[in-house]
Design a protein around this motif. Structure first.
Motif, PDB file in Angstrom:
ATOM      1  N   ARG A   9      46.612  41.575  34.509  1.00 11.45           N
ATOM      2  CA  ARG A   9      47.525  41.982  33.446  1.00 11.45           C
ATOM      3  C   ARG A   9      48.945  41.598  33.854  1.00 11.45           C
ATOM      4  O   ARG A   9      49.413  41.995  34.930  1.00 11.45           O
ATOM      5  CB  ARG A   9      47.481  43.509  33.253  1.00 11.45           C
ATOM      6  N   SER A  54      55.618  33.939  28.136  1.00 10.93           N
ATOM      7  CA  SER A  54      54.448  34.826  28.206  1.00 10.93           C
ATOM      8  C   SER A  54      53.325  34.294  27.328  1.00 10.93           C
ATOM      9  O   SER A  54      52.143  34.379  27.688  1.00 10.93           O
ATOM     10  CB  SER A  54      54.831  36.241  27.754  1.00 10.93           C
ATOM     11  N   LYS A  55      53.680  33.733  26.162  1.00 14.84           N
ATOM     12  CA  LYS A  55      52.653  33.188  25.261  1.00 14.84           C
ATOM     13  C   LYS A  55      51.969  31.982  25.910  1.00 14.84           C
ATOM     14  O   LYS A  55      50.755  31.797  25.764  1.00 14.84           O
ATOM     15  CB  LYS A  55      53.277  32.797  23.914  1.00 14.84           C
ATOM     16  N   ALA A  99      49.564  33.345  28.414  1.00 13.87           N
ATOM     17  CA  ALA A  99      48.421  33.956  27.718  1.00 13.87           C
ATOM     18  C   ALA A  99      47.409  32.882  27.329  1.00 13.87           C
ATOM     19  O   ALA A  99      46.195  33.060  27.512  1.00 13.87           O
ATOM     20  CB  ALA A  99      48.903  34.708  26.479  1.00 13.87           C
ATOM     21  N   ALA A 101      43.612  32.672  28.837  1.00 19.71           N
ATOM     22  CA  ALA A 101      42.868  33.464  27.838  1.00 19.71           C
ATOM     23  C   ALA A 101      41.364  33.495  28.098  1.00 19.71           C
ATOM     24  O   ALA A 101      40.705  34.499  27.825  1.00 19.71           O
ATOM     25  CB  ALA A 101      43.152  32.926  26.435  1.00 19.71           C
ATOM     26  N   THR A 137      45.294  39.023  30.632  1.00 17.93           N
ATOM     27  CA  THR A 137      46.175  39.015  29.461  1.00 17.93           C
ATOM     28  C   THR A 137      47.634  39.015  29.895  1.00 17.93           C
ATOM     29  O   THR A 137      47.979  39.504  30.984  1.00 17.93           O
ATOM     30  CB  THR A 137      45.928  40.240  28.545  1.00 17.93           C
ATOM     31  N   ASN A 146      51.316  39.876  28.062  1.00 15.13           N
ATOM     32  CA  ASN A 146      51.995  40.409  26.876  1.00 15.13           C
ATOM     33  C   ASN A 146      53.426  40.817  27.208  1.00 15.13           C
ATOM     34  O   ASN A 146      53.761  41.048  28.380  1.00 15.13           O
ATOM     35  CB  ASN A 146      51.243  41.643  26.353  1.00 15.13           C
ATOM     36  N   HIS A 177      41.338  43.796  26.499  1.00 18.36           N
ATOM     37  CA  HIS A 177      41.158  42.397  26.939  1.00 18.36           C
ATOM     38  C   HIS A 177      41.548  41.377  25.880  1.00 18.36           C
ATOM     39  O   HIS A 177      41.854  40.232  26.216  1.00 18.36           O
ATOM     40  CB  HIS A 177      39.699  42.172  27.370  1.00 18.36           C
ATOM     41  N   ASN A 178      41.550  41.770  24.598  1.00 19.36           N
ATOM     42  CA  ASN A 178      41.900  40.800  23.551  1.00 19.36           C
ATOM     43  C   ASN A 178      43.299  41.022  22.980  1.00 19.36           C
ATOM     44  O   ASN A 178      43.668  40.370  22.002  1.00 19.36           O
ATOM     45  CB  ASN A 178      40.864  40.828  22.425  1.00 19.36           C
ATOM     46  N   ASN A 204      46.487  39.896  23.595  1.00 15.20           N
ATOM     47  CA  ASN A 204      46.942  38.818  24.476  1.00 15.20           C
ATOM     48  C   ASN A 204      47.976  37.942  23.770  1.00 15.20           C
ATOM     49  O   ASN A 204      47.791  37.575  22.607  1.00 15.20           O
ATOM     50  CB  ASN A 204      45.731  37.969  24.910  1.00 15.20           C
ATOM     51  N   GLY A 205      49.040  37.652  24.461  1.00 18.15           N
ATOM     52  CA  GLY A 205      50.091  36.801  23.890  1.00 18.15           C
ATOM     53  C   GLY A 205      50.957  37.528  22.878  1.00 18.15           C
ATOM     54  O   GLY A 205      51.671  36.906  22.095  1.00 18.15           O
TER      55      GLY A 205
END
Ligand code: NAD
Length: 268
Positions: free
Chosen positions: A138, A168-169, A172, A176, A187, A189, A252-253, A255-256
Motif C-alpha cells: 500500500r 501516484s496514478k 497504480a 495493478a 495499490t 492512492n 485491493h481494487n 487503486n489510482g
C-alpha cells in the motif's frame, strides 16, 4: 479489534506530529510495526514512538532522514528493507509556504518540490518492487485539495501536489496486476485533505486572525467560509481512519484514486 495489519511494516513519513502521527497511531492500532519518521530531534522522535507504541504497535524504529537529501532517503529505505518491508508506505511529510509568483524564490520552490514530490518519488521507487514481489503493498500519498484544484499564492505547493497525484496514478498502473484478492494486491492512492487542524496551516490561521483583531476562531472560520462548505475542519484522526481502511486487503481494487476529505471543497 481486527488487527489485520499484524506482520506488516509501515513507514509513515513525517509521523512525529499532525496527520502523520494520527495515521501512524491508526496503523499501530491495526497491528502494524511502524517506522516513525520526521525532521526532528531524538527527544521528539522518542515521544512519537512512545505514543505509537501505546496505540498498539508491536515494534517501532525511528528515522530522521531529511527528505531533501536523496542519500539520506536511500539509507533510510535500505535500513527498513533489512528490517522488513515496507509493506505500507505513507508519504505524508510536507511543507507549505504561501507566496505569489512575484515573491517566490528559487529556495522556496526547490524545498517544496523536494519534500512534497521528489521525496515521495524516491521512497516509492525503492519500496514498490518489494511490495510487488510480496503480492501486498500500500502506498498512500498525502496530497491535498491542492492536488485537485488551485488557490492563489501556492504555486510550488499546488505544482508538487498535482505532481504527486499524477505520479501516484502511474505507480497504480504499473503495479495493478501484482498479487491477488487473497494477498491484497498492491495499490497506490492519494488522500486529498482540505483544512485539517495541524501546525502546517497555523501561519494561515494567524494571518486571517489578524484581520479580526487576533481572534483565532474567527481566523479559522474565515478560511473555512472561503473554501470548505462543511464549515468544519477535519481532525487528523479522521485521515488516519481512511488510511487504515485503504490498507485492508479488501481495499485491493481501490487503486489510482485521489480521495478528497475536504467537506465538499472540490465538489464546487
Ligand atoms: P505538519 O507541519 O504538522 O507535519 C509535517 C511533517 O513533515 C512533520 O512531521 C515534519 O517532520 C515533516 N517534514 C517537514 N520537512 C521535512 C523534511 N525536509 N524532511 C523530512 N520530514 C519533513 O503538517 P500536517 O498538516 O500534518 O501535514 C502532513 C501532510 O498533509 C503534508 O503533506 C501536507 O501538505 C498535507 N496536508 C495538510 C493539510 C492541512 O490542512 N493540515 C491539508 C492538505 C494537505
Amino acid at each position: 479489534m481486527d488487527r489485520y495489519l499484524e506482520g506488516k511494516t509501515a513507514l509513515v513519513t513525517g509521523s512525529v506530529q499532525g496527520i502523520g502521527l494520527a495515521i501512524a497511531k491508526e496503523l499501530a492500532t491495526l497491528g502494524a510495526r511502524i517506522a516513525v519518521h520526521g525532521l526532528a530531534n531524538a527527544e521528539t522522535l522518542a515521544e512519537a514512538e512512545a505514543v505509537i507504541t501505546d496505540a498498539g504497535a508491536p515494534e517501532c524504529r525511528t528515522f530522521d532522514a531529511d527528505l531533501r537529501d536523496i542519500a539520506a532517503i536511500e539509507a533510510m529505505m535500505g535500513a527498513i528493507a533489512e528490517w522488513r518491508g515496507p509493506d505500507i508506505l505513507v508519504n505524508n511529510a510536507g511543507i507549505q509556504q504561501t507566496v505569489s509568483f512575484a515573491e517566490a524564490t528559487v529556495e522556496i520552490w526547490d524545498a517544496i518540490i523536494a519534500v512534497n514530490l521528489s521525496g515521495a518519488f524516491h521512497t516509492m521507487r525503492q519500496a514498490l518492487p518489494g511490495m510487488g514481489g510480496r503480492g501486498y503493498g500500500r502506498v498512500i500519498n498525502i496530497a491535498s485539495v491542492h492536488g485537485l484544484v488551485a488557490s492563489v499564492n501556492k504555486s510550488p505547493y499546488v505544482a508538487a501536489k498535482f505532481g504527486l497525484v499524477g505520479m501516484s496514478k502511474v505507480a497504480a498502473l504499473e503495479y495493478a496486476a501484482q498479487g491477488s484478492r487473497e494477498t491484497g494486491g498492491v495499490t497506490v492512492n492519494c488522500i486529498c485533505p482540505g483544512w485539517t487542524e495541524t501546525a502546517i496551516i497555523e501561519p494561515q490561521i494567524v494571518d486571517r486572525a489578524g484581520e479580526s483583531g487576533g481572534d483565532r476562531e474567527a481566523g479559522i472560520a474565515s478560511l473555512l467560509s472561503e473554501k470548505q462548505p462543511s464549515l468544519r475542519t477535519s481532525d487528523p484522526a479522521e485521515i488516519g481512519m481512511l488510511a487504515g481502511w485503504l490498507c485492508h486487503p479488501r481495499a485491493h481494487n481501490i487503486n489510482g484514486a485521489a480521495i478528497p476529505v475536504d467537506g465538499a471543497w472540490t465538489a464546487q
